[in-house]
Scaffold this active site. Sequence first.
Site, PDB file in Angstrom:
ATOM      1  N   ASP A 184       0.834  -1.199   0.000  1.00  0.00           N
ATOM      2  CA  ASP A 184       0.000   0.000   0.000  1.00  0.00           C
ATOM      3  C   ASP A 184       0.872   1.254   0.000  1.00  0.00           C
ATOM      4  OD1 ASP A 184      -2.650   1.330   0.445  1.00  0.00           O
ATOM      5  OD2 ASP A 184      -1.695   1.920   2.328  1.00  0.00           O
ATOM      6  N   GLU A 229       1.161  -0.320  -5.373  1.00  0.00           N
ATOM      7  CA  GLU A 229       0.119   0.682  -5.564  1.00  0.00           C
ATOM      8  C   GLU A 229       0.809   2.033  -5.714  1.00  0.00           C
ATOM      9  OE1 GLU A 229      -3.652   2.806  -3.339  1.00  0.00           O
ATOM     10  OE2 GLU A 229      -1.729   2.448  -2.344  1.00  0.00           O
TER      11      GLU A 229
END
Length: 478
Positions: A184, A229
């Site tokens: 993330d 990401e």
Amino acid sequence: MFYELYIRSFCDGNGDGIGDLVGAEQKLDYLAGLGIEGIWLLPILQSPAYHGYSVTDFFSINPIYGNLKELRSFLASAHRRDLKVILDLPINHTSPSHEWFLRALDGERPYRDWYLFLQNEDWLKARRHWDGEKVWTNYSGQWAYTLFGPGSPDLNYESTSLWQQMKEVLTFWLSVGFDGFRFDAAKHIFDFSIEKGICEYQHSRNIAFWKEMTSHCRSISPDSIFVSEVWDDARIVDLYSAIFGIGFNFPLAEDLKSAIAKKDPELLVISLKTDLNRCFRAKRSYESGLFLTNHDMSRLVSSMNGDRELSLLSMSVLLSLPGVPFFYYGEELGMEGVYNMYFNEEQLEPFLWYENGYGPGQTEWKALGKNHPHSGVSYEAQEAVDDSYYMRFRAILEFRKSNPWLRFATIKSVKRKETLIMLKVTGESKSANILHNLGTKKIAVDLNADVQVINGTVSKYRNKRYLGALSSAMEVTE
């Protein structure tokens, strides 16, 4: 293909209304039956937040999801079905309730060094990159850097001891049995300049960090899977994705949905040529992570303003492209949900197994705002109907599963003729022409007998073949 699984909303194994690992394990045959090859498990670490992205213990599972024994059982069962499982691991920040942060507030080392505390009053003027929000939070008189809000104080990777701590975290979860990680906020490890006192991405330092972390993982598990990401322009995405091996293609997701929603073939051509530029080359430094929606976006049917035919066409286009496809849980049912940055629960609704909304395994942790019982959207209502949305969605997945060569294929050309998009693709084992009709009328096409219908219809009349409205097909040429 990977299935993005939000475990809280998927299947309840102990009757408390909340999805858990036991319930998810019970549904592995369902997932394998979709034709997927992997599961992207959204955060399951201990956290006070429903989304799990603010962690209170990097070595513990949220008890509402289960325990370590149940996780090992889930992973072993997935592996028996040849399913890889990657863990979504948010290591950019923690919860303010994390023991590390509490000890940091007390001034204890090394924890004090693991967070960024205010050193200069001018730093309070700094604002977040994308919306101008403040990035400093006052915790009982102590200001800490919190790019993603007060509930997520950022970790400070200026501290080398923190690097070692995170290697221990990665080692632990690989030892439990995960096949890799989705990382993330990968570009946010270093995103505040201490020298300038402003929010500023430091990409070279971020990349050095991720090189070390991924190398560490590969030293333990050489076949580790990593997905990054990085929501940015193509040049920046390229930098990070080359390290991880798979990078989510955010521009393609937005452009493809926009082109299909508008039924604009020229826009789709431009999107494919721009967002998949590396797929026109035989040698690529990473694979494109193909997706249309995720937990931070509105669901596909909602993005198409409720038009399920356009949703299916979008998936047909996506799954005809080179790269690694990912799709969000419940999209196979045509679930709806509109994303709101400040109230993002609508696209996280329980997976509707039963038409009346109740039954063994059904999660009930939140009310159903969009996907109501008796609406026909449930798995129970759709799985026995040949032309239901679910069955048609599943057929598109089956097409991709039966054509694994597309993952590494090279796009030779993209052309348009009126509403018809024509892709010529070549792989190691075969080549094909892929056709997508964005129009609302059938269109004559030059196809031979070896045609695979991806979605919609292909018909024949007076020795001519026609690709139906909003339909897709592939012709194998060699």
